[in-house]
Scaffold this motif. Sequence first.
Motif, PDB file in Angstrom:
ATOM      1  N   THR A 175     -87.953  -3.739   6.091  1.00 18.39           N
ATOM      2  CA  THR A 175     -87.915  -5.175   6.365  1.00 18.39           C
ATOM      3  C   THR A 175     -87.648  -5.945   5.083  1.00 18.39           C
ATOM      4  N   TYR A 176     -87.280  -7.205   5.238  1.00 20.33           N
ATOM      5  CA  TYR A 176     -87.108  -8.081   4.081  1.00 20.33           C
ATOM      6  C   TYR A 176     -87.736  -9.440   4.376  1.00 20.33           C
ATOM      7  N   LEU A 177     -88.136 -10.115   3.307  1.00 20.70           N
ATOM      8  CA  LEU A 177     -88.852 -11.377   3.414  1.00 20.70           C
ATOM      9  C   LEU A 177     -87.915 -12.566   3.290  1.00 20.70           C
ATOM     10  N   LEU A 178     -88.379 -13.714   3.775  1.00 23.94           N
ATOM     11  CA  LEU A 178     -87.649 -14.950   3.517  1.00 23.94           C
ATOM     12  C   LEU A 178     -87.693 -15.249   2.028  1.00 23.94           C
ATOM     13  N   GLU A 179     -86.539 -15.597   1.461  1.00 17.55           N
ATOM     14  CA  GLU A 179     -86.490 -15.941   0.042  1.00 17.55           C
ATOM     15  C   GLU A 179     -87.276 -17.214  -0.240  1.00 17.55           C
ATOM     16  N   SER A 180     -87.169 -18.181   0.659  1.00 15.75           N
ATOM     17  CA  SER A 180     -87.833 -19.476   0.480  1.00 15.75           C
ATOM     18  C   SER A 180     -88.089 -20.069   1.849  1.00 15.75           C
ATOM     19  N   GLY A 181     -88.849 -21.172   1.873  1.00 15.89           N
ATOM     20  CA  GLY A 181     -89.095 -21.856   3.127  1.00 15.89           C
ATOM     21  C   GLY A 181     -90.188 -21.248   3.968  1.00 15.89           C
TER      22      GLY A 181
ATOM     23  N   PHE B 163     -84.414 -25.645  10.620  1.00 19.99           N
ATOM     24  CA  PHE B 163     -83.210 -25.142   9.965  1.00 19.99           C
ATOM     25  C   PHE B 163     -82.571 -26.254   9.150  1.00 19.99           C
ATOM     26  N   ASP B 164     -82.006 -25.861   8.027  1.00 16.93           N
ATOM     27  CA  ASP B 164     -81.514 -26.796   7.024  1.00 16.93           C
ATOM     28  C   ASP B 164     -79.996 -26.842   7.058  1.00 16.93           C
ATOM     29  N   ALA B 165     -79.465 -28.008   7.299  1.00 18.85           N
ATOM     30  CA  ALA B 165     -78.013 -28.158   7.345  1.00 18.85           C
ATOM     31  C   ALA B 165     -77.374 -28.085   5.964  1.00 18.85           C
ATOM     32  N   ASP B 166     -78.174 -28.246   4.914  1.00 18.45           N
ATOM     33  CA  ASP B 166     -77.636 -28.313   3.554  1.00 18.45           C
ATOM     34  C   ASP B 166     -77.846 -27.041   2.751  1.00 18.45           C
ATOM     35  N   ARG B 167     -78.628 -26.115   3.264  1.00 17.06           N
ATOM     36  CA  ARG B 167     -78.871 -24.853   2.559  1.00 17.06           C
ATOM     37  C   ARG B 167     -78.586 -23.691   3.496  1.00 17.06           C
ATOM     38  N   VAL B 168     -78.208 -22.560   2.914  1.00 14.42           N
ATOM     39  CA  VAL B 168     -77.919 -21.386   3.730  1.00 14.42           C
ATOM     40  C   VAL B 168     -78.723 -20.202   3.214  1.00 14.42           C
ATOM     41  N   ASP B 169     -78.897 -19.221   4.081  1.00 15.73           N
ATOM     42  CA  ASP B 169     -79.589 -17.996   3.692  1.00 15.73           C
ATOM     43  C   ASP B 169     -78.582 -16.979   3.159  1.00 15.73           C
ATOM     44  N   GLY B 170     -79.044 -15.751   2.967  1.00  9.59           N
ATOM     45  CA  GLY B 170     -78.182 -14.725   2.396  1.00  9.59           C
ATOM     46  C   GLY B 170     -77.003 -14.341   3.263  1.00  9.59           C
TER      47      GLY B 170
ATOM     48  N   PRO C 164     -77.811 -21.272   8.471  1.00  6.94           N
ATOM     49  CA  PRO C 164     -78.732 -22.343   8.057  1.00  6.94           C
ATOM     50  C   PRO C 164     -80.080 -21.780   7.610  1.00  6.94           C
ATOM     51  N   ALA C 165     -80.539 -22.213   6.435  1.00  6.98           N
ATOM     52  CA  ALA C 165     -81.788 -21.707   5.879  1.00  6.98           C
ATOM     53  C   ALA C 165     -82.974 -22.145   6.730  1.00  6.98           C
ATOM     54  N   MET C 166     -84.016 -21.310   6.750  1.00  9.26           N
ATOM     55  CA  MET C 166     -85.211 -21.567   7.552  1.00  9.26           C
ATOM     56  C   MET C 166     -86.285 -22.250   6.719  1.00  9.26           C
ATOM     57  N   ARG C 167     -87.055 -23.090   7.388  1.00 11.16           N
ATOM     58  CA  ARG C 167     -88.266 -23.687   6.820  1.00 11.16           C
ATOM     59  C   ARG C 167     -89.367 -23.575   7.862  1.00 11.16           C
ATOM     60  N   ILE C 168     -90.444 -22.929   7.489  1.00 10.69           N
ATOM     61  CA  ILE C 168     -91.516 -22.646   8.455  1.00 10.69           C
ATOM     62  C   ILE C 168     -92.686 -23.587   8.235  1.00 10.69           C
ATOM     63  N   HIS C 169     -93.051 -24.283   9.297  1.00 13.74           N
ATOM     64  CA  HIS C 169     -94.237 -25.140   9.328  1.00 13.74           C
ATOM     65  C   HIS C 169     -95.266 -24.437  10.212  1.00 13.74           C
TER      66      HIS C 169
ATOM     67  N   ALA D  58     -87.248 -13.469  16.773  1.00 14.27           N
ATOM     68  CA  ALA D  58     -87.866 -14.772  17.043  1.00 14.27           C
ATOM     69  C   ALA D  58     -87.543 -15.818  15.990  1.00 14.27           C
ATOM     70  N   LEU D  59     -86.945 -15.407  14.865  1.00  7.64           N
ATOM     71  CA  LEU D  59     -86.511 -16.366  13.849  1.00  7.64           C
ATOM     72  C   LEU D  59     -85.005 -16.578  13.889  1.00  7.64           C
ATOM     73  N   ARG D  60     -84.248 -15.510  14.040  1.00  8.19           N
ATOM     74  CA  ARG D  60     -82.788 -15.645  13.979  1.00  8.19           C
ATOM     75  C   ARG D  60     -82.156 -16.033  15.313  1.00  8.19           C
ATOM     76  N   THR D  61     -82.844 -15.815  16.437  1.00  8.80           N
ATOM     77  CA  THR D  61     -82.293 -16.308  17.704  1.00  8.80           C
ATOM     78  C   THR D  61     -82.245 -17.827  17.720  1.00  8.80           C
ATOM     79  N   PRO D  62     -83.341 -18.547  17.408  1.00  8.56           N
ATOM     80  CA  PRO D  62     -83.213 -20.011  17.350  1.00  8.56           C
ATOM     81  C   PRO D  62     -82.276 -20.462  16.236  1.00  8.56           C
ATOM     82  N   GLN D  63     -82.186 -19.700  15.163  1.00  4.43           N
ATOM     83  CA  GLN D  63     -81.254 -20.044  14.081  1.00  4.43           C
ATOM     84  C   GLN D  63     -79.815 -20.071  14.593  1.00  4.43           C
ATOM     85  N   LEU D  64     -79.427 -19.050  15.367  1.00  7.43           N
ATOM     86  CA  LEU D  64     -78.057 -18.997  15.878  1.00  7.43           C
ATOM     87  C   LEU D  64     -77.810 -20.118  16.878  1.00  7.43           C
ATOM     88  N   LEU D  65     -78.769 -20.388  17.751  1.00  5.22           N
ATOM     89  CA  LEU D  65     -78.583 -21.488  18.690  1.00  5.22           C
ATOM     90  C   LEU D  65     -78.419 -22.806  17.936  1.00  5.22           C
TER      91      LEU D  65
END
Length: 497
Positions: free
Chosen positions: A86-92, A369-376, A380-385, A260-267
């Motif tokens: 597995t790999y971790l989120l870099e940020s957010g 999801f961030d419209a101004d930042r991207v992941d690897g 769109p980069a993720m931010r978790i609240h 559960a993270l990348r499915t909403p990301q793609l939508l």
Amino acid sequence: MTGRFPESVDVAVVGSGPCGAAYIRVLSERRPDLRLATFEVGPLLADPPGLHVKNIADPAAREHAQRRSQGPGTAAADGRLARPGTYLLESGHTEPGGDGLPNAAMSSNVGGMGAHWTAACPRPGDSERIDFLPGLDELLDEAERLLGVDAHAFDDAPFAAEVRKRLADALDTDRPPERRVRPMPLAVHRAPDGAVTWSGSDVVYGDVSRANARHTLFPEALVTRVLVEKGRATGVRVKDMRTGTEHTVLAAHVVVAADALRTPQLLWASGIRPAALGRCLNDQPQLVYAVRLRDVTASDGDSDGVGLARHSGVSWVPYTDAEPFHGQVMQLDASPVPLADDDVPAPGSIVGLGWFCAKDVRAEDRVEFDADRVDGYGMPAMRIHYSLTARDHATLTAARAAVRRAAHALGDPLDPEPRLVALGASLHYQGTVRMGPTDDGTSVCAPTGEVWGVRALHVAGNGVIPTPTACNPTLTSVALAVAGARHVADSTRQEGK
């Protein structure tokens, strides 16, 4: 099963984990005439596709497969540590003012997390069950068939019966018969010689999918967008990770079963943004404890890292509404903490207790999801609240008491107190594309898995689960995928395809 991209298919599936594989399996059985394609961002690790890495006998080859699953993320030099594969989120992962999910992790490989999971398949009970979904028990039966679940694989493990007896004596007094201590159902296969293999997506695909000449699996293929016209999914945009080129694949139906993270990301990246998208993010706060069993004799069990040792077993303490957590007790081959030099326990005499707690499900807990930042991957980069509530802390307090009771019934704890694992480490994220009975703004999809307002687009995976579960979610999510796949099979037939 591998090749490069066609111009069109009947059904495009994004993701090759157990739920994506379940769609292909059910469609291969019910509609073998359909053209099917699966797109997976990660590499093919082994043959058959989707093989669990623990079934790879050579340790070096197993480790290589795990490394190849670790995507573009990080092993983290900041104190966080991803599990192998597995790999971790870099940020957010932790937004200001919240607890976050610092150990939120993903896998990128054919088979998804199903190539790395622990194969526990308990059935949901009490409030874990989805009360508006018809035929849930039959769907769970079918999920057990696809995953190859066995509740009795380790009934003869030398210490397992004694562990269950001690747990039952301490915990079963006020429990209904169906929620008492029992063996954990596991997606494993035990051969006549006792050797154990783990179910991955390869088992879910089954021979019928592998023999289906009209299904093609495309590794290293990143779906960057679901195409929608006039309120209906019409295909996907795919980036070939080998060449960097992009392609359009038309499809009569699209299934997004990323995770559960990348499915909403793609939508979200596709402009599909219902109000509930990414919300009700549900991890399972987890307590762990280690215990030396009292009054046991040595076992000659052994493990080569592929299966479970002969003295090993997994016991299950089911969730109840009165105690909204579930426990699993796994016999370990060695202590997870250092022992004194002169203290050499009997093999298998150290057990680990893991208690998963149901989360107080709230819309405020979400992935954005961030419209101004991207992941690897350029998505769109993720931010978790995400935060634990007062109710969550109360559940954890009750769970600690239950873990202590269980531990002292079994033997001698090796630590003063149960330990809360870093949030996100359960890998059981749910709720971000949750199912609901009606389109009232609190859910993303119908009981069929079809996204509200977008015909022919289905979502699948743990993110679809709407209830505050504590049990391991894979069996439930595969059951929901079975319902969705049946709906696609029926819909294509009605459409004359």
